[in-house]
Design an enzyme around this catalytic site. Structure first.
Site, PDB file in Angstrom:
ATOM      1  N   PHE A  65       0.846  -1.186   0.000  1.00 36.15           N
ATOM      2  CA  PHE A  65       0.000   0.000   0.000  1.00 36.15           C
ATOM      3  C   PHE A  65       0.877   1.230   0.000  1.00 36.15           C
ATOM      4  O   PHE A  65       2.042   1.184   0.412  1.00 36.15           O
ATOM      5  CB  PHE A  65      -0.904  -0.003   1.240  1.00 36.15           C
ATOM      6  CG  PHE A  65      -2.369   0.133   0.919  1.00 36.15           C
ATOM      7  CD1 PHE A  65      -3.009  -0.768   0.098  1.00 36.15           C
ATOM      8  CD2 PHE A  65      -3.113   1.176   1.457  1.00 36.15           C
ATOM      9  CE1 PHE A  65      -4.364  -0.642  -0.180  1.00 36.15           C
ATOM     10  CE2 PHE A  65      -4.465   1.309   1.184  1.00 36.15           C
ATOM     11  CZ  PHE A  65      -5.091   0.399   0.368  1.00 36.15           C
TER      12      PHE A  65
ATOM     13  N   GLN B 234      -7.536  14.911   4.138  1.00 32.35           N
ATOM     14  CA  GLN B 234      -7.028  14.024   3.091  1.00 32.35           C
ATOM     15  C   GLN B 234      -8.015  13.906   1.933  1.00 32.35           C
ATOM     16  O   GLN B 234      -9.168  13.528   2.128  1.00 32.35           O
ATOM     17  CB  GLN B 234      -6.767  12.625   3.656  1.00 32.35           C
ATOM     18  CG  GLN B 234      -6.236  11.670   2.599  1.00 32.35           C
ATOM     19  CD  GLN B 234      -5.663  10.410   3.218  1.00 32.35           C
ATOM     20  OE1 GLN B 234      -6.393   9.497   3.558  1.00 32.35           O
ATOM     21  NE2 GLN B 234      -4.357  10.365   3.372  1.00 32.35           N
TER      22      GLN B 234
ATOM     23  N   HIS C  94      -8.536  11.749  -1.064  1.00 38.21           N
ATOM     24  CA  HIS C  94      -8.089  10.474  -1.613  1.00 38.21           C
ATOM     25  C   HIS C  94      -7.973  10.641  -3.121  1.00 38.21           C
ATOM     26  O   HIS C  94      -8.871  11.201  -3.754  1.00 38.21           O
ATOM     27  CB  HIS C  94      -9.106   9.386  -1.267  1.00 38.21           C
ATOM     28  CG  HIS C  94      -8.610   7.999  -1.507  1.00 38.21           C
ATOM     29  ND1 HIS C  94      -8.433   7.498  -2.776  1.00 38.21           N
ATOM     30  CD2 HIS C  94      -8.248   7.011  -0.664  1.00 38.21           C
ATOM     31  CE1 HIS C  94      -7.991   6.251  -2.684  1.00 38.21           C
ATOM     32  NE2 HIS C  94      -7.867   5.927  -1.413  1.00 38.21           N
TER      33      HIS C  94
ATOM     34  N   LEU D  81     -15.414   5.921  -3.180  1.00 40.55           N
ATOM     35  CA  LEU D  81     -14.023   5.527  -3.151  1.00 40.55           C
ATOM     36  C   LEU D  81     -13.676   4.375  -4.101  1.00 40.55           C
ATOM     37  O   LEU D  81     -14.436   3.429  -4.242  1.00 40.55           O
ATOM     38  CB  LEU D  81     -13.668   5.110  -1.720  1.00 40.55           C
ATOM     39  CG  LEU D  81     -12.179   5.056  -1.438  1.00 40.55           C
ATOM     40  CD1 LEU D  81     -11.599   6.460  -1.510  1.00 40.55           C
ATOM     41  CD2 LEU D  81     -11.943   4.456  -0.072  1.00 40.55           C
TER      42      LEU D  81
ATOM     43  N   GLU E 173      -7.184   2.082  -2.944  1.00 46.66           N
ATOM     44  CA  GLU E 173      -5.772   2.121  -3.291  1.00 46.66           C
ATOM     45  C   GLU E 173      -5.259   0.716  -3.621  1.00 46.66           C
ATOM     46  O   GLU E 173      -4.256   0.548  -4.298  1.00 46.66           O
ATOM     47  CB  GLU E 173      -5.029   2.676  -2.063  1.00 46.66           C
ATOM     48  CG  GLU E 173      -3.628   3.128  -2.317  1.00 46.66           C
ATOM     49  CD  GLU E 173      -3.118   3.940  -1.115  1.00 46.66           C
ATOM     50  OE1 GLU E 173      -3.839   4.829  -0.633  1.00 46.66           O
ATOM     51  OE2 GLU E 173      -2.000   3.672  -0.673  1.00 46.66           O
TER      52      GLU E 173
ATOM     53  N   ARG F 252      -0.921   9.774  -0.567  1.00 46.31           N
ATOM     54  CA  ARG F 252      -2.197  10.174  -1.172  1.00 46.31           C
ATOM     55  C   ARG F 252      -2.235  11.656  -1.523  1.00 46.31           C
ATOM     56  O   ARG F 252      -2.799  12.045  -2.543  1.00 46.31           O
ATOM     57  CB  ARG F 252      -3.337   9.838  -0.212  1.00 46.31           C
ATOM     58  CG  ARG F 252      -3.558   8.352  -0.104  1.00 46.31           C
ATOM     59  CD  ARG F 252      -4.597   8.004   0.914  1.00 46.31           C
ATOM     60  NE  ARG F 252      -4.913   6.580   0.834  1.00 46.31           N
ATOM     61  CZ  ARG F 252      -5.747   5.944   1.636  1.00 46.31           C
ATOM     62  NH1 ARG F 252      -6.348   6.607   2.605  1.00 46.31           N
ATOM     63  NH2 ARG F 252      -5.977   4.672   1.487  1.00 46.31           N
TER      64      ARG F 252
ATOM     65  N   HIS G 224     -11.817  12.496   1.839  1.00 44.80           N
ATOM     66  CA  HIS G 224     -11.877  11.147   2.369  1.00 44.80           C
ATOM     67  C   HIS G 224     -11.716  11.088   3.876  1.00 44.80           C
ATOM     68  O   HIS G 224     -12.366  10.279   4.547  1.00 44.80           O
ATOM     69  CB  HIS G 224     -10.761  10.335   1.703  1.00 44.80           C
ATOM     70  CG  HIS G 224     -10.751   8.881   2.070  1.00 44.80           C
ATOM     71  ND1 HIS G 224     -11.879   8.104   1.990  1.00 44.80           N
ATOM     72  CD2 HIS G 224      -9.762   8.068   2.503  1.00 44.80           C
ATOM     73  CE1 HIS G 224     -11.568   6.870   2.361  1.00 44.80           C
ATOM     74  NE2 HIS G 224     -10.304   6.824   2.696  1.00 44.80           N
TER      75      HIS G 224
ATOM     76  N   ARG H 165      -2.197  10.867   6.256  1.00 45.66           N
ATOM     77  CA  ARG H 165      -2.341   9.498   6.724  1.00 45.66           C
ATOM     78  C   ARG H 165      -1.982   8.514   5.624  1.00 45.66           C
ATOM     79  O   ARG H 165      -2.367   8.703   4.471  1.00 45.66           O
ATOM     80  CB  ARG H 165      -3.785   9.251   7.157  1.00 45.66           C
ATOM     81  CG  ARG H 165      -4.059   7.816   7.552  1.00 45.66           C
ATOM     82  CD  ARG H 165      -5.465   7.625   8.053  1.00 45.66           C
ATOM     83  NE  ARG H 165      -6.487   7.767   7.027  1.00 45.66           N
ATOM     84  CZ  ARG H 165      -6.821   6.802   6.170  1.00 45.66           C
ATOM     85  NH1 ARG H 165      -6.202   5.634   6.188  1.00 45.66           N
ATOM     86  NH2 ARG H 165      -7.769   7.010   5.272  1.00 45.66           N
TER      87      ARG H 165
END
Lengths: 248, 605
Positions: B120, B233, B235, B249, B252, B308, B379, B414
């Site tokens: 990730f 954030q 995304h 969403l 990822e 991100r 997000h 994050r």
């Protein structure tokens, strides 16, 4: 942009009627979008339950043109354009208001099912070893988003109202997920037969048809559980003797 | 005013991963626990989490351990994280994940039967325990099914309007149940906030209607401090088409499995802009990137898996410079792996089942053959209630916070997968410390006037029904979302944020005229009206904090100050209610890091 007609059930505690609305629809819109648009334009207090709007939380269950569906996953383009879209609350549960029903019975039922009971860990660090092939089967059941559409469509609950005697397809799937869990050692077969009323299911597969997650409820969960119940509760020696007698 | 009264040792507000985990822990410690859900149990946003839960189990790559995870988290957060939280998180996440397995969670497996981990963004090694792309569902269901057998009272479809305090400590909470619209008074010795984020302050968001910054605003109104609110954030990959699903969403995990980003010219634009501090860890070629996604330990990660904030800005740049897709995004292509992998279609359906389903059902697109169109979506908020790293207690005694509504762990940005582990690690800690606090402190008295005032305020929108200048709560919410999206979005300037603050003041004036029709039973118009105050509070906090941080860092990017400053790494922006009732903005120094943690960071540079 075109305007489409809708008929939405309005009322409380079961009393009420379908009311006509119209709103503009655009490409790709789902039924929940139309409900929200109507809410913002002309029916500020129209009650509808929803959360994720992506088919993952199972909140916006209702009946669209008489079929149990998730409002957020039902595209308007897939519904017949020559008549109004009819939206009503689920029928297997007590009505609260407009499109909202009281689904708390489901939570009570779940609490009555023997919870996960693992075998002792396999490794000294407290972990277990499982093969992907062992978890695959159960992962199908664990995809369930608890939308309760299977409960809504099940005639045992919907028409015969046997909520006291039968837990419904959702909780047979839950029991199957526990019974077939590679680590679980509890035995739920006696409960399945008596308390959970598995015998009431006569495998019409309506639940499988409406499942938005495509879980093969009847074939993969209920029928194997029925077989377990039969295996466990039939004395195998007597069964064999009966078989022999029939053959001679 | 008529109300039902309930009493608990520990009241947990919010029933996603953090709230459930806190409630389980507090109950295990012997406290009587009440768990308040804004929706039905099991529907909170945790259910949407797709990619996985980050924990240095080292099942797939034995070079991983808590130190690497800690260093990755700090680098991702651009060093304004609460380092103590980052340390505890990295150390404790593996035990929290194994515990889920003991409660029945079924993660995907390695060939030798252990929990499988995937790559990730920002994580050096494959670290995310997962279940296909529905890890959040697995997690919330496991916690829910375990939790209801631990003895706790669950208050479903109940919204908290205000926290009650007595002499500088928390005394309870006051709210109403959705079904009947009746007020409910909760007396509690300790309160844990676990209410999630603020996504509904923006027009394009992955968040559902619930995420109106309730916990942030409740804590602020009760006198607690918020911090890092400028760090929102976005995304990089949300759906952009059809319009009705914009913002939903796209995990990822698609990029972790080999998905690549391309612009309208077919170019993998992420190779064009690799930040210096990630260059050494980033693949030099498409070939190397592919090998990384297929588990080659010697390969470095493709630039699609950069953090991100960076990926979101690169996508925005491509779109603004005219290289976007037809509906204003870019292409995310997983179908291309057909060229590399036999049986690719089946592989994609198995690894990313809900993405396959989501695009098939909502956009009519088969992701095994066709690239997806994606663009940034609001997000998550890194900022939140300022807490003590060990106990999760806020600056208001007896008030705890965990999960997204708490600040600190993630700093300025994050990493994907760190939120699910955050919920578990700090949910547990908050529950444990709240129970201990409750054991050591008697219940505080609750003055009836606090309750009366809250109830009166809540009912005001009904009194205005039918008045000539009535405002619609839905319209005000939409206008706020549009303004925040345009003025305090992915890229900001001072002028925009000043406009946003003026706009907020104007919206607040209009909100005083909000009216709702009908009665109190399951009335979404009423809820929308009551959510407005919280949305205004958090929007103001975001705008004011973003003005205060005169640099660009992580999720906060100032077009008029595009560089990171050395000074910027030395403080957190904190907001609290000032003596005059207005919002006060202060800078609090980042605590100096112990030598041994600094060495861990240096060793993993």
């Amino acid at each position: 942009m075109t305007t489409r007609p809708f008929r939405i059930f309005r009322g409380a505690s079961g009393a009420g009627a379908l009311r006509e609305y119209a709103t503009e629809v655009s490409e790709g819109m789902v039924v929940l979008d139309a409900v929200h648009q109507i809410q913002a334009e002309s029916a500020g207090d129209l009650a509808v339950r929803w959360n994720c709007k992506a088919g993952k939380c199972g909140s916006c269950s209702a009946e669209v043109n008489g079929v149990p569906r998730l409002l957020c996953m039902t595209r308007l383009e897939d519904l017949p354009a020559d008549r109004p879209v009819t939206i009503e609350p689920m029928r297997a549960f007590p009505h609260v208001r407009d499109l909202v029903t009281d689904v708390s019975w489901n939570y009570e039922v779940k609490r009555q099912i023997t919870p996960f009971t693992p075998r002792p860990p396999d490794a000294p660090d407290g972990t277990w070893r499982m093969q992907q092939s062992d978890v695959d089967r159960v992962q199908e059941f664990r995809k369930c988003i608890e939308c309760f559409l299977c409960q809504d469509t099940c005639h045992v609950l919907r028409d015969h109202r046997l909520h006291e005697a039968f837990v419904g397809p959702r909780f047979l799937v839950h029991a199957a997920a526990l019974e077939m869990h590679p680590l679980d050692v509890a035995d739920r077969t006696a409960d399945l037969r008596k308390a959970h009323g598995i015998g009431y299911c006569n495998i019409t597969k309506c639940c499988t048809t409406v499942c938005p997650e495509g879980i093969r409820i009847t074939d993969n969960a209920i029928i194997p559980l029925k077989e377990r119940v039969v295996d466990a509760l039939w004395d195998p020696v007597a069964g064999l003797a009966r078989l022999v007698r029939r053959r001679t | 005013m008529d109300h039902q009264a309930v009493e608990h040792d520990v009241l947990v507000i919010g029933a996603g991963g953090a709230g459930l985990r806190a409630a389980i822990e507090a109950a295990a410690a012997g406290a009587s626990v009440g768990l308040v859900c804004k929706s039905l149990l099991g529907k909170a946003h945790t259910v949407m989490a797709e990619g996985g839960v980050a924990a240095a189990l080292a099942n797939v790559d034995d070079r991983d351990d808590w130190r690497v995870h800690f260093a990755d988290t700090m680098r991702g957060g651009q060093y304004v994280n609460n380092w103590r939280m980052a340390e505890l998180h990295a150390r404790e996440a593996p035990a929290r994940v194994r515990e889920l397995e003991a409660w029945g969670a079924l993660f995907d497996r390695t060939p030798d039967g252990r929990i499988l981990q995937r790559n990730f963004g920002g994580h050096r090694y494959p670290r995310l325990a997962h279940v296909g792309d529905r890890t959040g569902l697995e997690m919330i269901r496991t916690l829910q099914d375990h939790g209801v057998h631990q003895g706790m009272d669950v208050h479903m479809e109940c919204t908290i309007l205000t926290l009650l305090t007595d002499g500088g400590r928390v005394a309870g909470a006051f709210g109403y149940d959705r079904e009947r619209g009746r007020f409910r008074l909760f007396r509690a010795r300790a309160v844990v906030l676990a209410t999630g984020g603020i996504g509904r302050a923006y027009r394009i968001t992955s968040n559902s209607w619930e995420y109106t910054g309730d916990g942030h605003a409740l804590a602020y109104d009760a006198g607690a401090e918020l911090q890092d609110m400028e760090f929102v954030q976005f995304h990089p990959t949300g759906m952009v088409w059809p319009p009705s699903v914009r913002g939903i969403l796209v995990t990822e995990g698609v990029r972790g499995e080999g998905g690549v980003l391309r612009n309208s010219e077919g170019r993998r634009f992420m190779f064009d802009d690799i930040p210096e501090n990630y260059r050494a860890q980033t693949a030099a070629s498409e070939e190397e990137g592919w090998r990384y996604t297929q588990g080659d330990r010697d390969a470095r990660r493709p630039p699609e898996l950069l953090t991100r904030d960076h990926v979101a800005r690169c996508i925005l740049r491509e779109v603004r410079e005219g290289r976007g897709s037809p509906h204003g995004g870019v292409y995310l292509d997983i179908a291309w792996i057909r060229e590399r992998l036999p049986g690719a279609a089946e592989h994609i359906r198995r690894k990313l089942p809900s993405m396959y389903h989501q695009f098939k059902e909502l956009a009519g697109i088969d992701i095994t053959t066709t690239p997806m169109e994606v663009g940034p979506t609001t997000h998550y908020i890194m900022g939140g209630i300022r807490v003590d790293g060990d106990s999760q207690m806020s600056t208001l005694p007896g008030l705890f916070a965990a999960g997204e509504c708490a600040a600190g762990l993630h700093g300025a940005n994050r990493l994907g997968g760190n939120s699910l582990s955050d919920l578990l690690v700090f949910g547990k800690r908050a529950g444990e410390h709240a129970a201990a606090w409750a054991g050591a402190h008697p219940p505080a008295p609750i003055g009836p006037d606090q309750v009366e005032a809250a109830a009166r305020r809540a009912l005001e929108p009904f009194d205005r029904a039918g008045s000539g200048d009535a405002e619609s709560p839905y319209r005000l919410q939409q206008e706020l979302q549009g303004m925040m999206q345009d003025e305090v979005g992915i890229v900001r300037t001072e002028g925009q944020m000043r406009r946003a603050l003026e706009g907020l003041a104007a919206l607040r004036r209009r909100a005083a005229r909000v009216a709702v029709e009908g009665h109190r039973e399951y009335n979404p118009g009423w809820h929308a009206a009551l959510d407005l105050a919280n949305l205004f509070t958090v929007s103001e906090a975001v705008a004011r904090s973003a003005l205060e941080r005169e640099e660009s860092r992580g999720g906060h990017f100032r077009d008029d100050r595009p560089e990171k400053t050395a000074e910027g790494a030395t403080f957190n922006v904190v907001v609290r209610r000032g003596a005059d009732g207005g919002m006060e903005v202060i800078r609090r120094p980042v605590a100096p890091m112990p030598q041994e943690l600094q060495e861990v960071i240096d060793a993993n540079a």
